[in-house]
Design a protein around this motif. Structure first.
Motif, PDB file in Angstrom:
ATOM      1  N   PRO A 198      27.291  45.689  42.586  1.00  0.00           N
ATOM      2  CA  PRO A 198      27.839  47.036  42.669  1.00  0.00           C
ATOM      3  C   PRO A 198      28.827  47.186  43.804  1.00  0.00           C
ATOM      4  N   PRO A 199      29.848  48.066  43.598  1.00  0.00           N
ATOM      5  CA  PRO A 199      30.031  48.949  42.452  1.00  0.00           C
ATOM      6  C   PRO A 199      30.935  48.382  41.366  1.00  0.00           C
ATOM      7  N   ARG A 200      31.219  47.106  41.372  1.00  0.00           N
ATOM      8  CA  ARG A 200      32.163  46.520  40.426  1.00  0.00           C
ATOM      9  C   ARG A 200      31.545  46.368  39.042  1.00  0.00           C
ATOM     10  N   ASN A 201      32.312  46.708  38.014  1.00  0.00           N
ATOM     11  CA  ASN A 201      31.864  46.576  36.628  1.00  0.00           C
ATOM     12  C   ASN A 201      32.285  45.197  36.116  1.00  0.00           C
ATOM     13  N   THR A 202      31.446  44.196  36.336  1.00  0.00           N
ATOM     14  CA  THR A 202      31.812  42.816  36.030  1.00  0.00           C
ATOM     15  C   THR A 202      31.635  42.453  34.562  1.00  0.00           C
ATOM     16  N   GLN A 203      30.904  43.254  33.799  1.00  0.00           N
ATOM     17  CA  GLN A 203      30.805  43.127  32.340  1.00  0.00           C
ATOM     18  C   GLN A 203      30.373  41.734  31.862  1.00  0.00           C
ATOM     19  N   CYS A 204      29.465  41.120  32.603  1.00  0.00           N
ATOM     20  CA  CYS A 204      28.860  39.842  32.204  1.00  0.00           C
ATOM     21  C   CYS A 204      29.904  38.750  31.992  1.00  0.00           C
ATOM     22  N   ILE A 205      30.876  38.686  32.903  1.00  0.00           N
ATOM     23  CA  ILE A 205      31.940  37.690  32.852  1.00  0.00           C
ATOM     24  C   ILE A 205      31.904  36.872  34.139  1.00  0.00           C
ATOM     25  N   ASP A 206      32.149  35.573  34.018  1.00  0.00           N
ATOM     26  CA  ASP A 206      32.323  34.720  35.192  1.00  0.00           C
ATOM     27  C   ASP A 206      33.747  34.900  35.704  1.00  0.00           C
ATOM     28  N   ILE A 207      33.909  35.629  36.789  1.00  0.00           N
ATOM     29  CA  ILE A 207      35.233  35.965  37.302  1.00  0.00           C
ATOM     30  C   ILE A 207      35.726  34.831  38.201  1.00  0.00           C
ATOM     31  N   PRO A 208      36.906  34.279  37.937  1.00  0.00           N
ATOM     32  CA  PRO A 208      37.427  33.214  38.787  1.00  0.00           C
ATOM     33  C   PRO A 208      37.478  33.643  40.253  1.00  0.00           C
ATOM     34  N   GLY A 209      36.811  32.883  41.099  1.00  0.00           N
ATOM     35  CA  GLY A 209      36.769  33.209  42.512  1.00  0.00           C
ATOM     36  C   GLY A 209      35.914  34.407  42.847  1.00  0.00           C
ATOM     37  N   GLY A 210      35.173  34.917  41.867  1.00  0.00           N
ATOM     38  CA  GLY A 210      34.363  36.122  42.084  1.00  0.00           C
ATOM     39  C   GLY A 210      32.965  35.953  41.531  1.00  0.00           C
ATOM     40  N   PRO A 211      32.261  37.066  41.276  1.00  0.00           N
ATOM     41  CA  PRO A 211      30.882  37.013  40.786  1.00  0.00           C
ATOM     42  C   PRO A 211      30.765  36.263  39.461  1.00  0.00           C
ATOM     43  N   GLN A 212      29.816  35.358  39.391  1.00  0.00           N
ATOM     44  CA  GLN A 212      29.562  34.590  38.166  1.00  0.00           C
ATOM     45  C   GLN A 212      28.452  35.289  37.373  1.00  0.00           C
ATOM     46  N   THR A 213      28.822  36.433  36.800  1.00  0.00           N
ATOM     47  CA  THR A 213      27.825  37.300  36.167  1.00  0.00           C
ATOM     48  C   THR A 213      27.308  36.722  34.861  1.00  0.00           C
ATOM     49  N   GLU A 214      28.171  36.086  34.085  1.00  0.00           N
ATOM     50  CA  GLU A 214      27.720  35.469  32.835  1.00  0.00           C
ATOM     51  C   GLU A 214      26.705  34.370  33.122  1.00  0.00           C
ATOM     52  N   THR A 215      26.982  33.566  34.110  1.00  0.00           N
ATOM     53  CA  THR A 215      26.046  32.503  34.489  1.00  0.00           C
ATOM     54  C   THR A 215      24.706  33.090  34.930  1.00  0.00           C
ATOM     55  N   PHE A 216      24.763  34.202  35.650  1.00  0.00           N
ATOM     56  CA  PHE A 216      23.525  34.831  36.118  1.00  0.00           C
ATOM     57  C   PHE A 216      22.642  35.218  34.945  1.00  0.00           C
ATOM     58  N   PHE A 217      23.220  35.914  33.945  1.00  0.00           N
ATOM     59  CA  PHE A 217      22.409  36.404  32.824  1.00  0.00           C
ATOM     60  C   PHE A 217      22.068  35.304  31.826  1.00  0.00           C
ATOM     61  N   ALA A 218      22.975  34.348  31.626  1.00  0.00           N
ATOM     62  CA  ALA A 218      22.750  33.320  30.612  1.00  0.00           C
ATOM     63  C   ALA A 218      21.850  32.199  31.102  1.00  0.00           C
ATOM     64  N   LYS A 219      21.895  31.874  32.405  1.00  0.00           N
ATOM     65  CA  LYS A 219      21.168  30.709  32.902  1.00  0.00           C
ATOM     66  C   LYS A 219      20.160  31.061  34.003  1.00  0.00           C
ATOM     67  N   ASP A 220      20.616  31.765  35.016  1.00  0.00           N
ATOM     68  CA  ASP A 220      19.744  32.004  36.176  1.00  0.00           C
ATOM     69  C   ASP A 220      18.574  32.922  35.851  1.00  0.00           C
ATOM     70  N   LEU A 221      18.847  34.027  35.161  1.00  0.00           N
ATOM     71  CA  LEU A 221      17.796  35.010  34.917  1.00  0.00           C
ATOM     72  C   LEU A 221      16.657  34.454  34.071  1.00  0.00           C
ATOM     73  N   PRO A 222      16.924  33.819  32.909  1.00  0.00           N
ATOM     74  CA  PRO A 222      15.794  33.255  32.154  1.00  0.00           C
ATOM     75  C   PRO A 222      14.990  32.225  32.950  1.00  0.00           C
TER      76      PRO A 222
END
Length: 370
Positions: A198-222
């Motif tokens: 927060p407060p960035r709306n990263t929308q479950c995308i791995d942002i180059p040089g930024g938050p790796q949100t897709e990786t978090f939900f697809a791999k880390d969380l499970p």
């Protein structure tokens, strides 16, 4: 006094009533000519309008939980975000607290289940985010002590809070009721907001040089959840659902990571990432990832695994009706798609509360405990 507390709302209403009474009493004295009486009349009218609007806004926020705190409202969240790679501890789950579910038998996990507030630390993404985990009553019963349970990741929209899922959309209570009515199997719910930085709306995308949100939900969380709770690690053990932006995340992750999740539900989902002031630059010139963020493009150009999708929309009141029909038309074997189409229903909690019970039952039929 918290933003969503009854005290704040009652105080705003009381101030509105008192100021209105004061205005009625003072108005004759301010009816004279001159700039002072005129400014007095204008000031009182504006003050009443501000207080009245504040009271309505506070009640709307209590109902829909757009913002969970004053810091959330003013963009001053103090919660965890992306961790420094050198500061992160052992990846996994940390228990922060427990709370009752709000169903009969509250206080006894064997009867009502339990909601745990946790912090999830991602091994690959270096993201840490709070979540609520609903453990059904069966999880605490002796006859189930060696049983694994299917798990469903549940996301709010943006900029909602995870509390929306407990209070506004009542996921734990709905799941408890559905099991009691034998409409679904017991499942663990992992409830979060998609905005893990927060407060960035990263929308479950791995942002180059930024938050790796897709990786978090697809791999880390499970991995973190299955390493802490009795949840399997196979795709058939995992589902994903959400509303609005959360629905987009659910469909995106299930579509693009069939090795992790078997089924996804998009309640009034978006089908393409929105690049705006809240998201910032999501792709940094990476055109392939920008195309991949469009789920309709992904259906045409990426392999479709053995995944199942449930989409919900309304003929009147939803802007995603046509896009939903296009998504349905593009799904092909070995994937499967189902849908719920209401005659009328807006992009709001009332609509989603009508769709959540059958959506949970649908997920239950596509997930396995082992």
């Amino acid at each position: 006094m918290g933003l969503t507390s009854t005290t704040v709302l009652l105080l705003a209403v009381l101030c509105t009533v008192l100021l209105f009474a004061a205005t009625v009493w003072l108005w004759p004295r301010l009816a004279r000519q001159g700039w002072v009486p005129v400014l007095g009349r204008v000031g009182l009218v504006l003050a009443i309008q501000v207080l009245l609007f504040s009271s309505v806004a506070l009640e709307a926020n209590r109902t829909f939980l757009f913002y969970g705190s004053w810091a959330d409202l003013f963009g001053q969240q103090t919660g965890v975000g992306v961790l420094d790679p050198h500061a992160i501890g052992n990846p996994g789950v940390k228990l922060l607290g427990k709370q009752e579910v709000g169903v009969p038998g509250a206080g006894s996990p064997q009867l009502s289940g339990e909601v745990q507030k946790i912090s999830v630390q991602g091994e690959r993404s270096r993201i840490v985010s709070p979540a609520y985990v609903y453990l059904p009553p069966e999880y605490f019963k002796k006859e189930y002590e060696h049983t694994t349970f299917p798990a469903v990741v549940v996301l709010t929209g943006f900029p909602g809070t995870a509390e929306n899922l407990l209070k506004g959309l009542r996921y734990p209570k709905t799941a408890w009721t559905q099991v009691k009515q034998k409409k679904m199997q017991p499942m663990i719910l992992v409830m979060m907001r998609p905005t893990v930085t927060p407060p960035r709306n990263t929308q479950c995308i791995d942002i180059p040089g930024g938050p790796q949100t897709e990786t978090f939900f697809a791999k880390d969380l499970p991995k973190a959840i299955s390493g802490t709770f009795r949840v399997g690690t196979a795709p058939r053990n995992w589902g994903f659902m959400g509303d609005s932006t959360g629905g987009y995340c659910a469909l995106k992750i299930v579509l693009q990571h069939p090795e992790a999740y078997a089924a996804g539900v998009g309640l009034s989902a978006d089908y393409k990432a929105e690049v705006d002031r809240d998201s910032g630059d999501l792709f940094h010139g990476n055109k392939q990832e920008e195309k991949r963020s469009d789920l309709l493009w992904s259906l045409d150009h990426l392999p479709q695994g053995h995944s199942s999708f449930l989409l919900t929309t309304s003929k009147h009141g939803e802007v995603n009706y046509r896009a939903t029909q296009r998504f349905i038309a593009k799904v092909h074997s070995p994937a499967h798609v189902s849908s719920i189409t209401l005659d009328t229903g807006g992009h709001n909690f009332n609509t989603w509360r009508r769709e959540i019970p059958p959506a949970l039952a649908w997920l239950s039929g596509r997930l396995r405990a082992r």
